[in-house]
Design a protein around this motif. Structure first.
Motif, PDB file in Angstrom:
ATOM      1  N   GLU A   1       1.162   4.399 -10.154  1.00 45.32           N
ATOM      2  CA  GLU A   1      -0.047   5.013  -9.603  1.00 45.32           C
ATOM      3  C   GLU A   1      -0.445   4.363  -8.283  1.00 45.32           C
ATOM      4  O   GLU A   1      -0.868   5.042  -7.349  1.00 45.32           O
ATOM      5  CB  GLU A   1      -1.194   4.916 -10.610  1.00 45.32           C
ATOM      6  CG  GLU A   1      -1.026   5.854 -11.794  1.00 45.32           C
ATOM      7  CD  GLU A   1      -2.064   5.633 -12.888  1.00 45.32           C
ATOM      8  OE1 GLU A   1      -2.874   4.678 -12.766  1.00 45.32           O
ATOM      9  OE2 GLU A   1      -2.056   6.402 -13.855  1.00 45.32           O
ATOM     10  N   ALA A   2      -0.295   3.031  -8.217  1.00 44.50           N
ATOM     11  CA  ALA A   2      -0.631   2.331  -6.979  1.00 44.50           C
ATOM     12  C   ALA A   2       0.321   2.734  -5.854  1.00 44.50           C
ATOM     13  O   ALA A   2      -0.096   2.916  -4.704  1.00 44.50           O
ATOM     14  CB  ALA A   2      -0.589   0.820  -7.203  1.00 44.50           C
ATOM     15  N   ILE A   3       1.599   2.883  -6.186  1.00 46.67           N
ATOM     16  CA  ILE A   3       2.575   3.311  -5.176  1.00 46.67           C
ATOM     17  C   ILE A   3       2.258   4.728  -4.711  1.00 46.67           C
ATOM     18  O   ILE A   3       2.289   5.030  -3.518  1.00 46.67           O
ATOM     19  CB  ILE A   3       4.019   3.223  -5.728  1.00 46.67           C
ATOM     20  CG1 ILE A   3       4.409   1.758  -5.918  1.00 46.67           C
ATOM     21  CG2 ILE A   3       5.000   3.922  -4.807  1.00 46.67           C
ATOM     22  CD1 ILE A   3       5.723   1.554  -6.637  1.00 46.67           C
ATOM     23  N   ALA A   4       1.943   5.593  -5.663  1.00 45.88           N
ATOM     24  CA  ALA A   4       1.613   6.984  -5.324  1.00 45.88           C
ATOM     25  C   ALA A   4       0.364   7.050  -4.449  1.00 45.88           C
ATOM     26  O   ALA A   4       0.255   7.906  -3.565  1.00 45.88           O
ATOM     27  CB  ALA A   4       1.411   7.799  -6.595  1.00 45.88           C
ATOM     28  N   GLY A   5      -0.573   6.124  -4.690  1.00 41.84           N
ATOM     29  CA  GLY A   5      -1.784   6.072  -3.882  1.00 41.84           C
ATOM     30  C   GLY A   5      -1.534   5.574  -2.473  1.00 41.84           C
ATOM     31  O   GLY A   5      -2.376   5.739  -1.590  1.00 41.84           O
ATOM     32  N   GLY A   6      -0.402   4.899  -2.260  1.00 40.01           N
ATOM     33  CA  GLY A   6      -0.053   4.430  -0.930  1.00 40.01           C
ATOM     34  C   GLY A   6      -0.676   3.099  -0.547  1.00 40.01           C
ATOM     35  O   GLY A   6      -0.548   2.653   0.585  1.00 40.01           O
ATOM     36  N   ASP A   7      -1.350   2.439  -1.489  1.00 39.47           N
ATOM     37  CA  ASP A   7      -2.001   1.159  -1.210  1.00 39.47           C
ATOM     38  C   ASP A   7      -1.035   0.025  -1.531  1.00 39.47           C
ATOM     39  O   ASP A   7      -0.788  -0.282  -2.690  1.00 39.47           O
ATOM     40  CB  ASP A   7      -3.283   1.034  -2.044  1.00 39.47           C
ATOM     41  CG  ASP A   7      -4.085  -0.209  -1.700  1.00 39.47           C
ATOM     42  OD1 ASP A   7      -3.651  -0.948  -0.788  1.00 39.47           O
ATOM     43  OD2 ASP A   7      -5.137  -0.430  -2.321  1.00 39.47           O
ATOM     44  N   LYS A   8      -0.490  -0.590  -0.486  1.00 42.41           N
ATOM     45  CA  LYS A   8       0.547  -1.605  -0.673  1.00 42.41           C
ATOM     46  C   LYS A   8       0.013  -2.846  -1.388  1.00 42.41           C
ATOM     47  O   LYS A   8       0.667  -3.377  -2.288  1.00 42.41           O
ATOM     48  CB  LYS A   8       1.167  -1.998   0.664  1.00 42.41           C
ATOM     49  CG  LYS A   8       2.350  -2.921   0.511  1.00 42.41           C
ATOM     50  CD  LYS A   8       3.090  -3.127   1.799  1.00 42.41           C
ATOM     51  CE  LYS A   8       4.305  -4.017   1.582  1.00 42.41           C
ATOM     52  NZ  LYS A   8       5.112  -4.169   2.779  1.00 42.41           N
ATOM     53  N   SER A   9      -1.169  -3.317  -1.022  1.00 44.04           N
ATOM     54  CA  SER A   9      -1.698  -4.537  -1.642  1.00 44.04           C
ATOM     55  C   SER A   9      -1.999  -4.311  -3.120  1.00 44.04           C
ATOM     56  O   SER A   9      -1.738  -5.181  -3.960  1.00 44.04           O
ATOM     57  CB  SER A   9      -2.954  -5.012  -0.911  1.00 44.04           C
ATOM     58  OG  SER A   9      -3.966  -4.026  -0.984  1.00 44.04           O
ATOM     59  N   GLN A  10      -2.530  -3.146  -3.448  1.00 41.75           N
ATOM     60  CA  GLN A  10      -2.808  -2.827  -4.846  1.00 41.75           C
ATOM     61  C   GLN A  10      -1.496  -2.690  -5.627  1.00 41.75           C
ATOM     62  O   GLN A  10      -1.393  -3.139  -6.764  1.00 41.75           O
ATOM     63  CB  GLN A  10      -3.615  -1.536  -4.943  1.00 41.75           C
ATOM     64  CG  GLN A  10      -4.081  -1.218  -6.350  1.00 41.75           C
ATOM     65  CD  GLN A  10      -4.894   0.072  -6.402  1.00 41.75           C
ATOM     66  OE1 GLN A  10      -5.104   0.715  -5.382  1.00 41.75           O
ATOM     67  NE2 GLN A  10      -5.330   0.441  -7.587  1.00 41.75           N
ATOM     68  N   ALA A  11      -0.489  -2.095  -5.012  1.00 39.73           N
ATOM     69  CA  ALA A  11       0.812  -1.937  -5.654  1.00 39.73           C
ATOM     70  C   ALA A  11       1.451  -3.297  -5.913  1.00 39.73           C
ATOM     71  O   ALA A  11       2.029  -3.532  -6.979  1.00 39.73           O
ATOM     72  CB  ALA A  11       1.728  -1.069  -4.792  1.00 39.73           C
ATOM     73  N   GLN A  12       1.325  -4.202  -4.936  1.00 36.43           N
ATOM     74  CA  GLN A  12       1.881  -5.540  -5.115  1.00 36.43           C
ATOM     75  C   GLN A  12       1.173  -6.290  -6.232  1.00 36.43           C
ATOM     76  O   GLN A  12       1.814  -6.987  -7.031  1.00 36.43           O
ATOM     77  CB  GLN A  12       1.795  -6.338  -3.814  1.00 36.43           C
ATOM     78  CG  GLN A  12       2.840  -5.934  -2.797  1.00 36.43           C
ATOM     79  CD  GLN A  12       2.690  -6.671  -1.484  1.00 36.43           C
ATOM     80  OE1 GLN A  12       1.569  -7.032  -1.092  1.00 36.43           O
ATOM     81  NE2 GLN A  12       3.789  -6.874  -0.791  1.00 36.43           N
ATOM     82  N   ALA A  13      -0.131  -6.148  -6.309  1.00 29.80           N
ATOM     83  CA  ALA A  13      -0.888  -6.819  -7.371  1.00 29.80           C
ATOM     84  C   ALA A  13      -0.483  -6.280  -8.741  1.00 29.80           C
ATOM     85  O   ALA A  13      -0.291  -7.055  -9.691  1.00 29.80           O
ATOM     86  CB  ALA A  13      -2.385  -6.622  -7.144  1.00 29.80           C
TER      87      ALA A  13
END
Length: 90
Positions: free
Chosen positions: A37-49
């Motif tokens: 979901e974080a990747i789909a949202g495009g938010d790199k910092s959230q995806a990394q977390a």
């Protein structure tokens, strides 16, 4: 149906182990869904977390035999590559 004590015990052990493994597999899927979901949202910092939180959970599943070691390595590698790609496209 089991007729001797050792077979009855084995059934009890299998039920417990099955419940434990099902819970572990479910936890892994939940963590993976959060990363997706974080990747789909495009938010790199959230995806990394989310990825950092998912990694130990997936490794634990591999250690416990719920998932194969190579399966975990493959999934982590692909997720990591996708997260790195977020920065390049943005």
């Amino acid at each position: 149906m089991a007729n001797n004590p050792s077979a009855r015990k084995r059934i009890r052990q299998t039920e417990k182990r099955n419940a434990r493994n099902t819970a572990r597999r479910s936890r892994v899927r939940t963590f993976l869904r959060k990363v997706e979901e974080a990747i789909a949202g495009g938010d790199k910092s959230q995806a990394q977390a989310a990825f950092q939180a998912a990694q130990p959970e997936m490794q634990r599943a591999a250690d416990k035999g719920v998932l194969h070691d190579n399966t975990v390595a493959r999934k982590l590698s692909r997720l990591s590559a996708r997260i790195k790609g977020l920065g390049a496209s943005a």
